[in-house]
Design a protein around this motif. Structure first.
Motif, PDB file in Angstrom:
ATOM      1  N   UNK A   1      -0.016  -1.633   0.161  1.00 55.60           N
ATOM      2  CA  UNK A   1      -0.420   0.247  -0.091  1.00 55.60           C
ATOM      3  C   UNK A   1       0.221   1.256  -0.399  1.00 55.60           C
ATOM      4  N   UNK A   2       0.583   2.171  -1.345  1.00 53.05           N
ATOM      5  CA  UNK A   2       1.375   3.761  -1.097  1.00 53.05           C
ATOM      6  C   UNK A   2       1.664   4.419   0.510  1.00 53.05           C
ATOM      7  N   UNK A   3       1.852   5.256   0.726  1.00 54.65           N
ATOM      8  CA  UNK A   3       1.591   6.300   1.938  1.00 54.65           C
ATOM      9  C   UNK A   3       1.138   6.917   2.672  1.00 54.65           C
ATOM     10  N   UNK A   4       0.387   7.462   0.296  1.00 56.39           N
ATOM     11  CA  UNK A   4      -0.635   8.074   0.526  1.00 56.39           C
ATOM     12  C   UNK A   4      -1.607   7.609   0.972  1.00 56.39           C
ATOM     13  N   UNK A   5      -2.018   6.192   0.572  1.00 55.44           N
ATOM     14  CA  UNK A   5      -3.335   5.473   0.393  1.00 55.44           C
ATOM     15  C   UNK A   5      -2.803   4.919   2.349  1.00 55.44           C
ATOM     16  N   UNK A   6      -2.119   5.086   2.927  1.00 53.14           N
ATOM     17  CA  UNK A   6      -2.379   4.759   4.518  1.00 53.14           C
ATOM     18  C   UNK A   6      -2.633   6.286   4.425  1.00 53.14           C
ATOM     19  N   UNK A   7      -1.636   7.297   4.310  1.00 58.68           N
ATOM     20  CA  UNK A   7      -2.417   8.279   5.227  1.00 58.68           C
ATOM     21  C   UNK A   7      -4.065   8.736   4.550  1.00 58.68           C
ATOM     22  N   UNK A   8      -4.684   8.486   3.681  1.00 57.43           N
ATOM     23  CA  UNK A   8      -5.940   8.398   3.569  1.00 57.43           C
ATOM     24  C   UNK A   8      -6.981   7.643   3.957  1.00 57.43           C
ATOM     25  N   UNK A   9      -6.121   6.326   4.893  1.00 52.66           N
ATOM     26  CA  UNK A   9      -7.015   5.465   5.462  1.00 52.66           C
ATOM     27  C   UNK A   9      -6.646   6.237   6.904  1.00 52.66           C
ATOM     28  N   UNK A  10      -6.470   6.723   7.355  1.00 51.85           N
ATOM     29  CA  UNK A  10      -6.273   6.969   8.917  1.00 51.85           C
ATOM     30  C   UNK A  10      -7.655   8.707   8.681  1.00 51.85           C
ATOM     31  N   UNK A  11      -7.381   9.429   7.567  1.00 53.92           N
ATOM     32  CA  UNK A  11      -7.978  10.325   7.450  1.00 53.92           C
ATOM     33  C   UNK A  11     -10.020  10.112   6.916  1.00 53.92           C
ATOM     34  N   UNK A  12     -10.150   9.559   6.249  1.00 51.98           N
ATOM     35  CA  UNK A  12     -11.123   8.122   6.750  1.00 51.98           C
ATOM     36  C   UNK A  12     -11.914   7.857   8.041  1.00 51.98           C
ATOM     37  N   UNK A  13     -10.891   6.693   8.826  1.00 55.34           N
ATOM     38  CA  UNK A  13     -10.824   6.161   9.632  1.00 55.34           C
ATOM     39  C   UNK A  13     -10.733   7.366  11.215  1.00 55.34           C
ATOM     40  N   UNK A  14      -9.794   7.954  11.284  1.00 55.93           N
ATOM     41  CA  UNK A  14     -10.316   9.521  12.454  1.00 55.93           C
ATOM     42  C   UNK A  14     -10.858  10.591  12.019  1.00 55.93           C
ATOM     43  N   UNK A  15     -10.995  10.900  11.364  1.00 61.84           N
ATOM     44  CA  UNK A  15     -11.346  12.176  10.496  1.00 61.84           C
ATOM     45  C   UNK A  15     -12.402  12.431   9.536  1.00 61.84           C
ATOM     46  N   UNK A  16     -12.717  11.179   9.611  1.00 63.00           N
ATOM     47  CA  UNK A  16     -14.006  11.546   8.485  1.00 63.00           C
ATOM     48  C   UNK A  16     -14.042  11.406   6.879  1.00 63.00           C
ATOM     49  N   UNK A  17     -13.124  12.016   7.036  1.00 60.28           N
ATOM     50  CA  UNK A  17     -12.886  12.874   6.006  1.00 60.28           C
ATOM     51  C   UNK A  17     -11.099  12.963   5.761  1.00 60.28           C
ATOM     52  N   UNK A  18     -10.623  13.514   4.269  1.00 61.08           N
ATOM     53  CA  UNK A  18      -9.484  13.899   4.144  1.00 61.08           C
ATOM     54  C   UNK A  18      -9.891  15.361   4.448  1.00 61.08           C
ATOM     55  N   UNK A  19     -10.517  16.043   3.284  1.00 60.50           N
ATOM     56  CA  UNK A  19     -10.485  17.568   3.980  1.00 60.50           C
ATOM     57  C   UNK A  19     -10.178  18.041   5.820  1.00 60.50           C
ATOM     58  N   UNK A  20     -10.643  16.889   6.425  1.00 61.97           N
ATOM     59  CA  UNK A  20     -11.108  17.459   7.792  1.00 61.97           C
ATOM     60  C   UNK A  20      -9.348  17.042   9.056  1.00 61.97           C
ATOM     61  N   UNK A  21      -8.763  15.943   7.971  1.00 61.40           N
ATOM     62  CA  UNK A  21      -7.378  15.502   8.327  1.00 61.40           C
ATOM     63  C   UNK A  21      -6.258  16.903   7.300  1.00 61.40           C
ATOM     64  N   UNK A  22      -6.964  17.255   6.492  1.00 59.63           N
ATOM     65  CA  UNK A  22      -5.986  18.286   6.038  1.00 59.63           C
ATOM     66  C   UNK A  22      -5.893  19.855   6.503  1.00 59.63           C
ATOM     67  N   UNK A  23      -7.559  19.805   7.281  1.00 59.17           N
ATOM     68  CA  UNK A  23      -7.216  21.678   8.507  1.00 59.17           C
ATOM     69  C   UNK A  23      -6.857  21.152   9.612  1.00 59.17           C
ATOM     70  N   UNK A  24      -6.848  20.196  10.117  1.00 58.80           N
ATOM     71  CA  UNK A  24      -6.202  20.220  11.186  1.00 58.80           C
ATOM     72  C   UNK A  24      -4.692  19.957  11.462  1.00 58.80           C
ATOM     73  N   UNK A  25      -3.992  19.122   9.863  1.00 58.21           N
ATOM     74  CA  UNK A  25      -2.187  19.545  10.219  1.00 58.21           C
ATOM     75  C   UNK A  25      -2.598  20.841   9.150  1.00 58.21           C
ATOM     76  N   UNK A  26      -2.504  21.634   9.013  1.00 60.50           N
ATOM     77  CA  UNK A  26      -2.752  23.386   9.198  1.00 60.50           C
ATOM     78  C   UNK A  26      -2.493  23.151   7.324  1.00 60.50           C
ATOM     79  N   UNK A  27      -3.582  22.104   6.432  1.00 65.91           N
ATOM     80  CA  UNK A  27      -2.508  22.345   4.682  1.00 65.91           C
ATOM     81  C   UNK A  27      -4.256  22.579   3.960  1.00 65.91           C
ATOM     82  N   UNK A  28      -4.049  22.918   3.399  1.00 66.78           N
ATOM     83  CA  UNK A  28      -5.111  23.917   2.481  1.00 66.78           C
ATOM     84  C   UNK A  28      -5.938  22.434   1.744  1.00 66.78           C
ATOM     85  N   UNK A  29      -6.893  22.350   1.800  1.00 66.70           N
ATOM     86  CA  UNK A  29      -7.786  20.671   0.791  1.00 66.70           C
ATOM     87  C   UNK A  29      -6.964  20.685  -0.423  1.00 66.70           C
TER      88      UNK A  29
END
Length: 140
Positions: A1-29
């Motif tokens: 599994x690629x790094x970005x896929x693992x990050x997206x999996x964490x985002x879906x599981x713990x932040x519900x969306x990629x956007x929520x994780x991006x905001x938490x990290x201070x990165x534009x969506x």
């Protein structure tokens, strides 16, 4: 599994969306989305430590290198805010300190009363004082 896929999996599981994780990290969506592909996923590396901090039950070996399972065996629930845990712990410790300080004040008050009684009355227990004197006389 690629790094970005693992990050997206964490985002879906713990932040519900990629956007929520991006905001938490201070990165534009849009930036985060652009990084989520094989060619640009290296941009995610500097953010892995923060993701690991936000989700302590996610195994670092899995997140960084896709080794083993995603979660620590005994921890499968969503993360509880470390700040909330710290706040609760601090509140409990403050309560304990207050109780100990109250106990100490009470002990000091009793100590003052006993000291005053000994100074004013001599020895508080005349019988005990007589026994001490007898013991002292017999020893010499």
């Amino acid at each position: 599994m690629e790094l970005f896929e693992r990050v997206k999996q964490v985002a879906r599981r713990y932040f519900q969306t990629d956007k929520a994780l991006a905001e938490t990290l201070g990165i534009p969506q849009s930036t985060f989305s652009a990084w989520c592909n094989t060619k640009r996923q290296d941009n995610l590396w500097p953010h892995l430590a923060k993701i690991a901090e936000l989700c302590p039950q996610v195994r670092r070996e899995w997140l960084y290198y896709d080794e083993g399972t995603m979660l620590e065996p005994e921890q499968s629930s969503p993360p509880v805010s470390a700040v909330q845990n710290s706040t609760d712990e601090v509140a409990k410790l403050k309560e304990r300190v207050a109780a100990l300080e109250a106990e100490l004040r009470e002990e000091r008050g009793l100590n003052r009363q006993l000291t005053t009684r000994l100074l004013v009355d001599g020895v508080g227990d005349k019988g005990a004082a007589n026994n001490i004197e007898k013991t002292g006389e017999g020893a010499g």
